[in-house]
Design a protein around this motif. Sequence first.
Motif, mmCIF file in Angstrom:
data_model
loop_
_atom_site.group_PDB
_atom_site.id
_atom_site.type_symbol
_atom_site.label_atom_id
_atom_site.label_comp_id
_atom_site.label_asym_id
_atom_site.label_seq_id
_atom_site.Cartn_x
_atom_site.Cartn_y
_atom_site.Cartn_z
ATOM 1 N N GLU A 47 0.824 -1.205 0.000
ATOM 2 C CA GLU A 47 0.000 0.000 0.000
ATOM 3 C C GLU A 47 0.866 1.267 0.000
ATOM 4 O O GLU A 47 0.513 2.274 -0.622
ATOM 5 C CB GLU A 47 -0.938 -0.002 1.204
ATOM 6 C CG GLU A 47 -2.042 -1.033 1.133
ATOM 7 C CD GLU A 47 -2.945 -0.834 -0.073
ATOM 8 O OE1 GLU A 47 -3.352 0.325 -0.343
ATOM 9 O OE2 GLU A 47 -3.231 -1.829 -0.761
ATOM 10 N N LEU A 105 0.792 4.598 -2.318
ATOM 11 C CA LEU A 105 0.827 5.971 -1.814
ATOM 12 C C LEU A 105 1.953 6.753 -2.479
ATOM 13 O O LEU A 105 1.759 7.897 -2.919
ATOM 14 C CB LEU A 105 1.010 5.966 -0.298
ATOM 15 C CG LEU A 105 1.299 7.323 0.358
ATOM 16 C CD1 LEU A 105 0.142 8.286 0.144
ATOM 17 C CD2 LEU A 105 1.591 7.151 1.853
ATOM 18 N N TRP A 159 1.072 7.638 -5.995
ATOM 19 C CA TRP A 159 0.046 8.691 -6.023
ATOM 20 C C TRP A 159 0.653 10.053 -5.731
ATOM 21 O O TRP A 159 0.328 11.041 -6.401
ATOM 22 C CB TRP A 159 -1.044 8.347 -5.006
ATOM 23 C CG TRP A 159 -2.124 9.376 -4.905
ATOM 24 C CD1 TRP A 159 -3.207 9.526 -5.734
ATOM 25 C CD2 TRP A 159 -2.231 10.415 -3.916
ATOM 26 N NE1 TRP A 159 -3.980 10.582 -5.316
ATOM 27 C CE2 TRP A 159 -3.399 11.146 -4.205
ATOM 28 C CE3 TRP A 159 -1.455 10.775 -2.809
ATOM 29 C CZ2 TRP A 159 -3.805 12.227 -3.424
ATOM 30 C CZ3 TRP A 159 -1.867 11.850 -2.038
ATOM 31 C CH2 TRP A 159 -3.018 12.561 -2.344
ATOM 32 N N LYS A 174 1.852 15.915 -4.881
ATOM 33 C CA LYS A 174 1.609 16.251 -3.479
ATOM 34 C C LYS A 174 2.931 16.316 -2.712
ATOM 35 O O LYS A 174 3.954 15.786 -3.141
ATOM 36 C CB LYS A 174 0.691 15.220 -2.835
ATOM 37 C CG LYS A 174 -0.684 15.130 -3.465
ATOM 38 C CD LYS A 174 -1.491 16.409 -3.274
ATOM 39 C CE LYS A 174 -2.896 16.256 -3.825
ATOM 40 N NZ LYS A 174 -3.696 17.512 -3.670
ATOM 41 N N THR A 222 1.319 18.189 3.499
ATOM 42 C CA THR A 222 0.629 17.361 4.490
ATOM 43 C C THR A 222 1.641 17.038 5.580
ATOM 44 O O THR A 222 2.652 16.393 5.316
ATOM 45 C CB THR A 222 0.097 16.071 3.858
ATOM 46 O OG1 THR A 222 -0.858 16.396 2.851
ATOM 47 C CG2 THR A 222 -0.555 15.184 4.914
ATOM 48 N N SER A 226 -3.933 5.711 6.425
ATOM 49 C CA SER A 226 -5.322 6.141 6.630
ATOM 50 C C SER A 226 -5.485 7.655 6.582
ATOM 51 O O SER A 226 -6.598 8.144 6.369
ATOM 52 C CB SER A 226 -5.830 5.612 7.981
ATOM 53 O OG SER A 226 -5.272 6.356 9.068
ATOM 54 N N ILE A 279 -3.982 9.793 4.461
ATOM 55 C CA ILE A 279 -3.798 10.406 3.145
ATOM 56 C C ILE A 279 -4.731 9.714 2.159
ATOM 57 O O ILE A 279 -4.631 8.501 1.938
ATOM 58 C CB ILE A 279 -2.333 10.283 2.691
ATOM 59 C CG1 ILE A 279 -1.419 10.946 3.745
ATOM 60 C CG2 ILE A 279 -2.131 10.927 1.322
ATOM 61 C CD1 ILE A 279 0.058 10.785 3.465
ATOM 62 N N PRO A 280 -5.623 10.464 1.512
ATOM 63 C CA PRO A 280 -6.636 9.855 0.624
ATOM 64 C C PRO A 280 -6.060 9.532 -0.756
ATOM 65 O O PRO A 280 -6.457 10.092 -1.774
ATOM 66 C CB PRO A 280 -7.709 10.937 0.549
ATOM 67 C CG PRO A 280 -6.952 12.215 0.703
ATOM 68 C CD PRO A 280 -5.826 11.915 1.670
ATOM 69 N N TYR A 281 -5.131 8.604 -0.790
ATOM 70 C CA TYR A 281 -4.483 8.246 -2.052
ATOM 71 C C TYR A 281 -5.344 7.291 -2.860
ATOM 72 O O TYR A 281 -6.193 6.576 -2.325
ATOM 73 C CB TYR A 281 -3.110 7.620 -1.783
ATOM 74 C CG TYR A 281 -3.165 6.274 -1.086
ATOM 75 C CD1 TYR A 281 -3.102 5.086 -1.808
ATOM 76 C CD2 TYR A 281 -3.298 6.180 0.302
ATOM 77 C CE1 TYR A 281 -3.174 3.845 -1.174
ATOM 78 C CE2 TYR A 281 -3.372 4.957 0.943
ATOM 79 C CZ TYR A 281 -3.309 3.799 0.205
ATOM 80 O OH TYR A 281 -3.390 2.584 0.825
ATOM 81 N N ASP A 282 -5.120 7.291 -4.151
ATOM 82 C CA ASP A 282 -5.763 6.346 -5.061
ATOM 83 C C ASP A 282 -4.684 5.576 -5.803
ATOM 84 O O ASP A 282 -3.545 6.045 -5.940
ATOM 85 C CB ASP A 282 -6.652 7.069 -6.073
ATOM 86 C CG ASP A 282 -7.852 7.748 -5.411
ATOM 87 O OD1 ASP A 282 -8.521 7.075 -4.600
ATOM 88 O OD2 ASP A 282 -8.100 8.933 -5.697
#
Length: 301
Positions: free
Chosen positions: A61, A65, A68, A74, A180, A263, A265-268
């Motif tokens: 995961e 991140l 992304w 970002k 962030t 959790s 960071i709203p990554y896709d």
Amino acid sequence: MTQEPKDWLEAELLDTLDEEYENELEDAFLSEEIRRIYREKRPDQMDRRLYFRELLRLQTELIKLQDWVAHTGKKVVVIFEGRDSAGKGGAIKRITQRLNPRVVRTVALPAPSDREKSQWYFQRYVPHLPAGGEIVLFDRSWYNRAGVERVMGFATEDEVEQFFQDVPEFERMLVRSGITLVKYWFSITDEEQQLRFLMRIHDPLKQWKLSPMDLQSRIRWEAYTKAKEDMLERTNIPEAPWHIVPANDKKRARLNCMSHLLSLIPYDEVPHDDITLPDRVFNPDYERDVLSRDLYVPQVY
């Protein structure tokens, strides 16, 4: 003899697991007595197979991140703070282990030089902040002023107070600039730190981690506790809150920290083009030169 694809893949997976085992052989040189004491104090250690399974899942995961962040431009800063031997470095190592160092880098600054001491306090940290598409992990940060510098007398009370006045606005500026900012405090007990220091003393591979400053931190445990509580109270702002990681169990601390970071960071998942390995071009007129044997590393193993 050419390996079958299945055999090659199995060998690669085994090599990956070997890397994990190397990282986990932390008590290989411990005395039996220290090892026995630690196991008695920590009987509820996490199952090794579950740990590796979750570690590899979370690292997968983290790659998503990373992709992304690079794709969207970002900027992410993650601060790791905590007492000596709290496990910050171990968590950072597992986070970055499978990531691209061109995207994700770790900053661990040494003690400031005389020139840096004369600068604006935050100045030495600013050049290490991320550009677009980067993640920077600070293994200790500007919070040195609220911790070791304060406790050890390297900063005056006026300088510490000025820091507390400045740091909330400094961090709000970072957030307004599009960064962030995530702040972790790794929390261990007095007893756990003592055990870890004893392990470092008895482990030749880790004695370098035990500095004179670390030993002083044992003497000043209560002073560090008061400094930590003051720091968390005065710098826990909505734009950049603190997150405390219970770290007596190293494995659980690493996994919990990684899971929590993901959790926040709203990554896709970034779509990637299929990769096809091109055929090698063979030149019938090319002849490989024979190199001198002196150029080769001796085959000791």
